[in-house]
Enzyme design. Sequence first.
Site, PDB file in Angstrom:
ATOM      1  N   LYS A 119     -25.295 -14.318  25.918  1.00 30.44           N
ATOM      2  CA  LYS A 119     -25.706 -14.201  24.513  1.00 30.44           C
ATOM      3  C   LYS A 119     -26.558 -12.958  24.252  1.00 30.44           C
ATOM      4  O   LYS A 119     -26.619 -12.469  23.131  1.00 30.44           O
ATOM      5  CB  LYS A 119     -26.521 -15.424  24.094  1.00 30.44           C
ATOM      6  CG  LYS A 119     -25.934 -16.746  24.478  1.00 30.44           C
ATOM      7  CD  LYS A 119     -24.817 -17.143  23.569  1.00 30.44           C
ATOM      8  CE  LYS A 119     -24.102 -18.353  24.116  1.00 30.44           C
ATOM      9  NZ  LYS A 119     -23.506 -19.212  23.147  1.00 30.44           N
TER      10      LYS A 119
HETATM   11  C1  LIG Z   1     -23.506 -20.295  29.775  1.00 29.16           C
HETATM   12  C2  LIG Z   1     -22.513 -20.493  28.688  1.00 29.16           C
HETATM   13  N1  LIG Z   1     -21.212 -20.439  28.993  1.00 29.16           N
HETATM   14  C3  LIG Z   1     -20.263 -20.618  28.049  1.00 29.16           C
HETATM   15  C4  LIG Z   1     -20.594 -20.894  26.742  1.00 29.16           C
HETATM   16  C5  LIG Z   1     -19.496 -21.063  25.743  1.00 29.16           C
HETATM   17  O1  LIG Z   1     -19.355 -19.941  24.934  1.00 29.16           O
HETATM   18  P1  LIG Z   1     -18.741 -20.061  23.478  1.00 29.16           P
HETATM   19  O2  LIG Z   1     -19.613 -21.048  22.757  1.00 29.16           O
HETATM   20  O3  LIG Z   1     -18.829 -18.705  22.904  1.00 29.16           O
HETATM   21  O4  LIG Z   1     -17.367 -20.562  23.635  1.00 29.16           O
HETATM   22  C6  LIG Z   1     -21.951 -20.973  26.382  1.00 29.16           C
HETATM   23  C7  LIG Z   1     -22.414 -21.273  25.013  1.00 29.16           C
HETATM   24  O5  LIG Z   1     -22.006 -20.807  24.043  1.00 29.16           O
HETATM   25  C8  LIG Z   1     -22.923 -20.734  27.370  1.00 29.16           C
HETATM   26  O6  LIG Z   1     -24.216 -20.744  27.063  1.00 29.16           O
HETATM   27  N1  LIG Z   2     -23.562 -22.648  24.048  1.00 31.81           N
HETATM   28  C1  LIG Z   2     -24.311 -22.211  22.936  1.00 31.81           C
HETATM   29  C2  LIG Z   2     -24.048 -23.032  21.726  1.00 31.81           C
HETATM   30  C3  LIG Z   2     -24.192 -22.231  20.479  1.00 31.81           C
HETATM   31  O1  LIG Z   2     -23.138 -21.348  20.411  1.00 31.81           O
HETATM   32  P1  LIG Z   2     -23.071 -20.031  19.571  1.00 31.81           P
HETATM   33  O2  LIG Z   2     -22.372 -19.069  20.463  1.00 31.81           O
HETATM   34  O3  LIG Z   2     -22.326 -20.364  18.355  1.00 31.81           O
HETATM   35  O4  LIG Z   2     -24.446 -19.569  19.243  1.00 31.81           O
HETATM   36  C4  LIG Z   2     -25.776 -22.159  23.320  1.00 31.81           C
HETATM   37  O5  LIG Z   2     -26.045 -21.944  24.477  1.00 31.81           O
HETATM   38  O6  LIG Z   2     -26.649 -22.325  22.517  1.00 31.81           O
END
Ligand SMILES: Cc1ncc(COP(=O)(O)O)c(C=O)c1O
Ligand SMILES: N[C@@H](CCOP(=O)(O)O)C(=O)O
Length: 513
Positions: A119
């Site tokens: 992120k």
């Molecule tokens: C460590 C981790 N892997 C995978 C995901 C999944 O990613 P996305 O929500 O973009 O599909 C998340 C949360 O979003 C995460 O925090």
């Molecule tokens: N897995 C995410 C959940 C929120 O997802 P987002 O990509 O829409 O912000 C988290 O770790 O918070």
Amino acid sequence: MSSTSYRSSRSLDTKQLSFEDVVMTGLAKDGGLFLPSQVPHLSPETINSWKDLTFQELAFNVLRLYIKDQEIPDADLKSLVEKSYSTFRSKDVTPIKLIDEKKSLYLLELFHGPTYAFKDVALQFVGNLFEYFLTRKNAGKSGEDRDTITVVGATSGDTGSAAIYGLRGKKDVSVFILYPTGRISPIQEEQMTTVEDKNVHTLSVKGTFDDCQDIVKQIFGDAEFNSKYHVGAVNSINWARILAQMTYYFYSYFQLLKAEGENSKVRYVVPSGNFGDILAGYYAKEMGLPIDKLIIATNENDILDRFLKSGTYEKFSPEVEVKEVKATYSPAMDILISSNFERLLWYLIRDTIAEGDDIKAGKELNSWMQQLKETGSVTAPKAVVDAAKKDFDSERVSDEVTVETIKQVYAENPDNYVIDPHTAVGVQTAFRNIAKDSDSDSNIRYISLSTAHPAKFSEVVNKALNGFDGYSFEKDVLPEELKALALKEKRIKLIDEASLEKVKGAIIEELSK
Ligand SMILES: Cc1ncc(COP(=O)(O)O)c(C=O)c1O
Ligand SMILES: N[C@@H](CCOP(=O)(O)O)C(=O)O
């Protein structure tokens, strides 16, 4: 060709918005997600000319395609990019690492930013972008006249800390992060609740991530609250999140070709929950990056895998008895309603049953979303599912296999490489695909996204690795910076019910202090 104006996925008119409007508004007033209705297409020559660029230069090029230079001039965009990636611990920002020579599986390490999860790549940039737009709007203004923003986000662990580290201490910004009580790892909670900046607030909500996300979306839909507090989004409903994540598909593709040769066929495996990370890959593919396939890897909360196999998008498989989100070993993916899937559905609908018509696509999607809300399920026509299958494939990985995969990667890697449970879901998905590939597919290479550092998930990592001679979590896995968090004081505000009114009350109380 660039694409610098935006529409809502549920819009029934031709109105287009600017990048700044879309970033600062977050979610459209009609409840839809913002998207560029045209995706810019790059020629093979242009793509080839990008192959030796640094991560920062690539980021600039990708962003430039989606942001008018009248909105952010070149020099400003360059300095936003430089500032955003100067906080990363790797000079490559997102390096790749070969983890299985025989099978040609690479990991794309996305955890070298301040909070050790993917992120950061987008949220360091989004934080600087909010600051940039607000500083410009507030030039010469003081006191009550200044524009402010109240960021309200939901997290299953990683978005929250990345947003907080992207926005802490920023002028005119207040941040409220909702997380499900007891459903995130101890380090994730420490990362969020030990930050001392006065503009940062965390709300521990008794409920699931889906409850938190639903409350956030309701807050966006509350016109009165929104006009008073100017709500902003840090979740991947915010278009800027998806946009900033596209860069690492381009960068890793070029890194892989340099390592493996120009004839490689590249497939990406993406551990998925809210579908934001893999959607960035979809845009990269639509822009012309020659990605052979995008493979969705889910944990036991498998709504996305079931959709691709059955065409029905529904929270629970008819076979399960307990109708609630399962708490798994990869908690950040414990999500049943995947926000960004709506963006993909819009393109799939537009290019099939809506015959290329944006307004028809919005109308159709509106009725699907309504049906999903009312009945918990929607079934897509075959043409839509077939279109999805052209680009995507999927696998579901159980908790048991997740642990086995962490063990296998550690044992088979000469340097005892440790992966986190989310990454393990992706790696197992890659292993299964590799096993299916025939000899004639010998030029296929997999890049599996490593979405978080293993230190964030000590319990599962230790469960997998404690039996190995010489393994030590403290010594081999835990960075000093994260170790130090345990000594800091935590600020936790409990919300004892997943209630919109209680969350709004807590926000208003904090803002009035
Ligand atoms: C460590 C981790 N892997 C995978 C995901 C999944 O990613 P996305 O929500 O973009 O599909 C998340 C949360 O979003 C995460 O925090
Ligand atoms: N897995 C995410 C959940 C929120 O997802 P987002 O990509 O829409 O912000 C988290 O770790 O918070």
